[in-house]
Design a protein around this motif. Structure first.
Motif, mmCIF file in Angstrom:
data_model
loop_
_atom_site.group_PDB
_atom_site.id
_atom_site.type_symbol
_atom_site.label_atom_id
_atom_site.label_comp_id
_atom_site.label_asym_id
_atom_site.label_seq_id
_atom_site.Cartn_x
_atom_site.Cartn_y
_atom_site.Cartn_z
ATOM 1 N N GLU A 1 28.376 -3.067 53.531
ATOM 2 C CA GLU A 1 28.752 -3.611 52.236
ATOM 3 C C GLU A 1 29.923 -2.813 51.654
ATOM 4 O OE1 GLU A 1 28.244 -6.685 50.022
ATOM 5 O OE2 GLU A 1 26.562 -6.263 51.386
ATOM 6 N N ARG B 1 34.363 0.748 47.239
ATOM 7 C CA ARG B 1 34.059 1.191 48.587
ATOM 8 C C ARG B 1 34.487 2.641 48.813
ATOM 9 N NH1 ARG B 1 38.336 -1.672 52.360
ATOM 10 N NH2 ARG B 1 40.026 -1.998 50.918
ATOM 11 N N SER C 1 35.892 -4.893 58.819
ATOM 12 C CA SER C 1 34.545 -5.444 58.937
ATOM 13 C C SER C 1 34.437 -6.378 60.137
ATOM 14 C CB SER C 1 34.162 -6.181 57.656
ATOM 15 O OG SER C 1 34.212 -5.297 56.560
ATOM 16 N N GLN D 1 46.353 2.992 48.172
ATOM 17 C CA GLN D 1 45.127 3.312 48.915
ATOM 18 C C GLN D 1 45.153 4.762 49.352
ATOM 19 O OE1 GLN D 1 44.867 0.057 51.898
ATOM 20 N NE2 GLN D 1 42.831 -0.203 51.009
ATOM 21 N N ASP E 1 30.869 -16.612 53.923
ATOM 22 C CA ASP E 1 29.528 -16.662 53.316
ATOM 23 C C ASP E 1 29.605 -16.818 51.795
ATOM 24 O OD1 ASP E 1 29.050 -13.398 52.439
ATOM 25 O OD2 ASP E 1 30.574 -13.847 53.944
HETATM 26 N N1 LIG Z 1 30.592 -11.111 51.583
HETATM 27 C C1 LIG Z 1 31.402 -10.610 52.532
HETATM 28 N N2 LIG Z 1 31.989 -9.430 52.333
HETATM 29 C C2 LIG Z 1 32.812 -8.962 53.307
HETATM 30 C C3 LIG Z 1 33.049 -9.680 54.496
HETATM 31 N N3 LIG Z 1 33.898 -8.962 55.252
HETATM 32 C C4 LIG Z 1 34.189 -7.847 54.559
HETATM 33 N N4 LIG Z 1 33.517 -7.839 53.380
HETATM 34 C C5 LIG Z 1 33.580 -6.795 52.362
HETATM 35 O O1 LIG Z 1 34.894 -6.710 51.869
HETATM 36 C C6 LIG Z 1 35.266 -5.382 51.627
HETATM 37 C C7 LIG Z 1 36.513 -5.058 52.396
HETATM 38 O O2 LIG Z 1 36.287 -5.129 53.783
HETATM 39 P P1 LIG Z 1 37.143 -4.324 54.844
HETATM 40 O O3 LIG Z 1 36.681 -4.736 56.185
HETATM 41 O O4 LIG Z 1 37.143 -2.874 54.536
HETATM 42 O O5 LIG Z 1 38.585 -4.885 54.545
HETATM 43 P P2 LIG Z 1 39.959 -4.493 55.258
HETATM 44 O O6 LIG Z 1 40.714 -5.740 55.431
HETATM 45 O O7 LIG Z 1 39.712 -3.674 56.456
HETATM 46 O O8 LIG Z 1 40.639 -3.614 54.112
HETATM 47 P P3 LIG Z 1 41.733 -2.448 54.271
HETATM 48 O O9 LIG Z 1 41.259 -1.489 55.262
HETATM 49 O O10 LIG Z 1 41.809 -1.883 52.900
HETATM 50 O O11 LIG Z 1 43.010 -3.121 54.624
HETATM 51 C C8 LIG Z 1 34.081 -4.523 52.040
HETATM 52 O O12 LIG Z 1 33.353 -4.183 50.902
HETATM 53 C C9 LIG Z 1 33.269 -5.427 52.932
HETATM 54 O O13 LIG Z 1 31.897 -5.143 52.863
HETATM 55 C C10 LIG Z 1 32.390 -10.937 54.662
HETATM 56 O O14 LIG Z 1 32.533 -11.632 55.670
HETATM 57 N N5 LIG Z 1 31.577 -11.355 53.640
#
Ligand SMILES: Nc1nc2c(ncn2[C@@H]2O[C@H](COP(=O)(O)OP(=O)(O)OP(=O)(O)O)[C@@H](O)[C@H]2O)c(=O)[nH]1
Ligand SMILES: [Mg+2]
Lengths: 200, 667
Positions: free
Chosen positions: A37, B438, A25, B475, A126
């Protein structure tokens, strides 16, 4: 030290951290200005590129976004090998993710490039009402370990560009005149940091 | 420049023939060198017992042996000789499970007098728990399976090496020791050219093929010889196929040959050359015609030598430009999906599938209509037996439903207080909950807040992680389950179908990545066989680990196609009709479609990974399946020989030992 003119740096940056902490993200927010999301989990790794202008220099980040699950840990060295910078991401609503972040810090200190610029990102800022990791705790940890620290939100975009800018600024050759706090500059440019005109 | 030319040479058929002789003589040398282990003139400088390889995840299939470093003159050689299976051991194993490694399996992995000059690096792994092991990577980029030091001694091994040859710790990774890094690049590529003779020990001999028959190593030697021998006559070629009336690849290879009007005078090698050379366009065949890509200076592996070889090929073909005019796709025309009337015709009055082979063939060529998937998938996945009746299946569903409920109740009964003291459970639940929310949320079935189907995904995955506690959750699993639940629309049935799928694909998620490594290795061997210029390119670009295909293989292209197409592809793969490893041929087919771009733009690992990730949603599925089908048929036994036994999704043999190695704590 000519910093005027074509001062272009390519820097490899790797994102590490627990699954779901928000690595993908953060990258998507930074590279494409988007947030989902239901961002799907990362399988293997993803690669992005984004260029930042920094005064009279440009820094092209080559960003590796890795899969967070512990089980894929053994693949990580392939991605952080030779990286000039790393962002270690945790989720402020999860103490486990903070513990995991500390493990990554240790691993990079042991295995990584010693000149690596390392940032600690407390993401999902947030979600204040669900916070489990205090800002003070994380800041203290970061200071003790020579990392720079920011709380970010990929959702609201708070501090996202900032953290990348800050990394760019701290790259050894981006601004050789100023020695950024906490960074020891050495004669040797960081590995894989390809410099076209500075330090020449 | 030098290197590219050498690669070209290796691609030249005459050169290949001479190389074949050369590697023959290398092998003769080897047997001469085996005198090295005898006292005269050679010295054993290191010897370690109980050094073991784990060809599969089954403890019973591990092969122990002795690791040796032998010095002769100024050269150092490494050997790993498996112990002869003692009668006791064998007797015990064959009685209990008859799955222990055969003598042939053992010798397959033997490393005999490997000159250290052929080694690029040695990676040391010293996990906190479990055995230390090393991985020996050859100059070609290929690696031997991990050698586990059951009695320790990795340090001593590296120490001994250091005394005799120049090794250097990698600046990038303290656990990697570079052996020949400083070597003159010309020499290095020369030594890598000799490699097929060395590495092929583990890969050339074809063991079990997809039909479970065993062809002898001698036989496959012969096939290889024939491969290199351009003069092999058609009668030999088709003669070999006549013995195999059951070979589904047969019609197809002939069809492919006919398509090129090349029925006469064509040996297998020529065919595969055609694949390499005629089919190298990532884009439209018309675009290709306009560019004289044989002269393009940027293309590695398409140097003047190729032009020469091309001339050889075209002297047989009727029209030298014919390749360019050919459509991109090669395999049989895809058929319409299996429909209800056809499906009914496959069943006898009591509901048995009379001719399962024909059914699988039908689905391989056309897939199934969506409303039939619920029935058909259960057979393809192995949850239902083909010879079961309607009544038996109905009964099974009831039994399995209650069995599911029992397993599910195991975690449902964990109270909040109990969970507080059950970290593993909480962590596992956490992982699953993070992933299901997700997974495919843009599909209407899983859309929206508090969607009950998302909760079902979670329940099934959590139940699975209790059913298979050793493997747990990883995963990628939610990607597999989502379409299954979408098709089955039933919790218990989805669970059991998922269980059946994981029987084959569980090793993809093993902690030691063994299942993935073996598939990636097989893929690299297949590309080497079917597209050696691309292989050479990836070799010099240091991309031979094929990690850029990781996502394709881990979740069987789930992220690469739209939802319904994924289902179509999966049912095609699950027929195991042409090969259990058809997905690997799919990988080759996609890479071949884009080979020109990959090589032309000189993609490095980063760029290639980005490119491959971004192909998602842009791959023509039907065309790729057809290409893969043709590749699979043309590779034939040589293709099968590229895939080591036990490579997922081959069905493992049940043993008393745990199925999933627990080297480390499991989440
Ligand atoms: N509220 C909120 N949700 C977030 C934020 N950043 C990510 N998310 C949510 O957290 C979840 C995981 O986010 P990712 O970016 O896929 O996490 P990741 O670290 O890449 O996860 P992996 O790829 O599994 O290692 C998603 O549903 C996002 O929408 C944030 O800053 N605020
Ligand atoms: Mg991610």
């Amino acid at each position: 030290m000519a910093t005027i003119g074509n001062n272009n740096i390519n820097a490899k940056l790797v994102l590490l951290g627990d699954m779901g902490a928000g690595k993908s993200s953060l990258v998507l927010r930074f590279v494409k200005g988007q947030f989902f999301e239901f961002q799907e989990s990362t399988i293997g790794a993803a690669f992005f590129a984004q260029t930042l202008a920094l005064n009279d220099a440009t820094v092209k980040f080559e960003i590796w976004d890795t899969a967070g699950q512990e089980r894929y840990h053994s693949l990580a060295p392939m991605y952080y090998r030779g990286a000039a910078a790393a962002i270690i991401v945790y989720d402020i609503t999860s103490t486990e993710s903070f513990e995991r972040a500390k493990k990554w810090v240790q691993e990079l200190q042991k295995q990584g490039n010693p000149n690596m610029v390392t940032a600690l990102a407390g993401n999902k800022a947030d979600l204040e009402d669900k916070r489990r990791v205090t800002t003070e705790e994380a800041r203290t940890y970061a200071e003790e370990n020579g990392l720079f620290f920011m709380e970010t939100s990929a959702k609201t975009a708070i501090n996202v560009n900032d953290i990348f800018y800050e990394i760019a600024r701290r790259l050894p050759c981006a601004q050789p005149a100023q020695n950024p706090t906490g960074m020891v500059l050495t004669d040797r440019p960081a590995e894989r940091l390809q410099i076209s005109s500075c330090c020449a | 420049m030098h290197e590219a030319e050498l690669h070209d040479l290796s691609d030249d058929s005459d050169y290949a023939a001479s190389q074949q002789q050369a590697s023959g003589s290398i092998m003769r040398c080897d047997s001469g060198k085996s005198a090295v282990t005898e006292p005269n003139g050679s010295e054993v400088v290191y010897s370690k017992d109980n050094v073991t390889i784990h060809p599969t995840q089954y403890a019973s299939e591990r092969i122990s042996g002795r690791l040796l470093l032998v010095k002769q003159g100024s050269s150092l050689f490494m050997s790993w000789i498996p112990y002869k299976a003692s009668t006791d051991e064998l007797g015990y194993m064959s009685r209990s499970s008859n799955s222990g490694p055969t003598e042939k399996d053992r010798s397959l992995y033997t490393i005999k007098n490997l000159p250290l000059t052929d080694v690029r690096s040695i990676r040391r792994h010293t996990p906190a728990l479990g055995w230390q092991y090393i991985i020996v990577v050859l100059s070609s980029g290929l690696a031997f399976p991990p050698l586990y030091f059951y009695s320790g001694g990795v340090r001593e091994f590296l120490g001994t090496l250091k005394q005799h040859i120049f090794i250097m710790r990698s600046a990038d990774d303290a656990n990697v020791f570079l052996v020949n890094d400083f070597q003159d690049p010309l020499q290095r590529s020369l030594s890598s050219l000799e490699l097929p003779g060395v590495v092929s020990v583990a890969n050339r001999a074809s063991l079990r093929d997809s039909r479970g028959s065993v062809s002898s190593a001698d036989n496959s030697e012969r096939v290889n010889q024939e491969t290199y021998d351009g003069s092999a006559s058609t009668s030999e070629y088709s003669g070999r196929h006549k013995h195999k009336a059951y070979d589904p690849a047969r019609d197809l290879s002939i069809q492919v040959l006919e398509k090129f009007s090349l029925v006469t005078k064509f040996a297998r090698e020529t065919t595969s050359q055609l694949f390499r050379e005629g089919h190298n366009n990532g884009f439209s065949p018309y675009e290709k015609r306009q560019q004289n890509n044989y002269a393009s200076p940027n293309l590695v592996g398409t140097r003047p030598n190729d032009a020469q070889k091309n001339a050889d090929v075209t002297s047989v073909a009727s029209d030298p430009l014919e390749f360019d005019k050919l459509p991109l796709v090669w395999g049989k025309q895809r058929e319409s999906p299996l429909c209800l009337a056809e499906w009914a015709a496959f069943l006898d009055s009591e509901g048995r599938v009379v001719d399962s082979k024909a059914l699988r063939k039908r689905i391989f060529y056309g897939g199934a209509e969506h409303n039939l998937r619920k029935e058909v998938w259960k057979f393809l996945l192995g949850y239902h037996e083909y010879d079961s009746t309607f009544a038996e299946r109905e009964y099974l569903a009831a039994v399995k439903k209650s069995e599911y409920d029992i397993i599910k109740s195991q975690w449902q009964s964990i109270s909040a207080t109990q969970a507080k003291r059950f970290t593993k459970f909480r962590e596992r639940k956490g992982l699953i909950e993070k992933d299901v929310v997700r997974t495919d949320r843009s599909i209407s079935y899983y859309e929206g807040e508090d969607n009950p189907n998302v909760a079902v995904l979670r329940d099934i995955l959590l139940t699975y992680s209790f059913y298979n506690f050793d493997l747990g959750y990883c995963q990628g699993m939610s990607d597999f389950l989502s379409p299954i639940l979408y098709v089955m629309k039933d919790e218990s049935e989805s669970f059991w179908c998922f269980v059946a799928l994981m029987e084959r694909l569980g090793p993809n998620f093993n902690r030691d990545q063994n299942g993935m490594h073996s598939q990636l290795l097989a893929l690299s061997k297949l590309v080497e066989l079917l597209d050696s210029p691309l292989h050479n390119y990836l070799k010099q670009a240091d991309c031979l680990n094929y990690f850029f295909c990781f996502r394709w293989i881990l979740i069987q292209f789930k992220r690469e196609f739209e939802y319904l197409k994924v289902m179509h592809l999966w049912e095609v793969l699950w027929t195991h009709y042409l090969s259990e490893h058809f997905h690997l041929y799919m990988c080759v087919a996609i890479l071949k479609r884009y080979r020109k771009k990959i090589m032309g733009e000189q993609m490095d690992f980063d760029t290639l990974l980005k490119f491959i990730n971004e192909l998602s949603g842009h791959i023509d599925l039907d065309g790729t399946i057809r290409d893969a089908e043709a590749l699979c048929a043309c590779a034939g036994e040589n293709g099968t020989a590229c895939i080591p036994p036990g490579t997922p999704p081959s069905l493992p043999v049940e043993t008393d030992m745990g199925l999933y190695p627990q080297d480390d704590d499991v989440l």
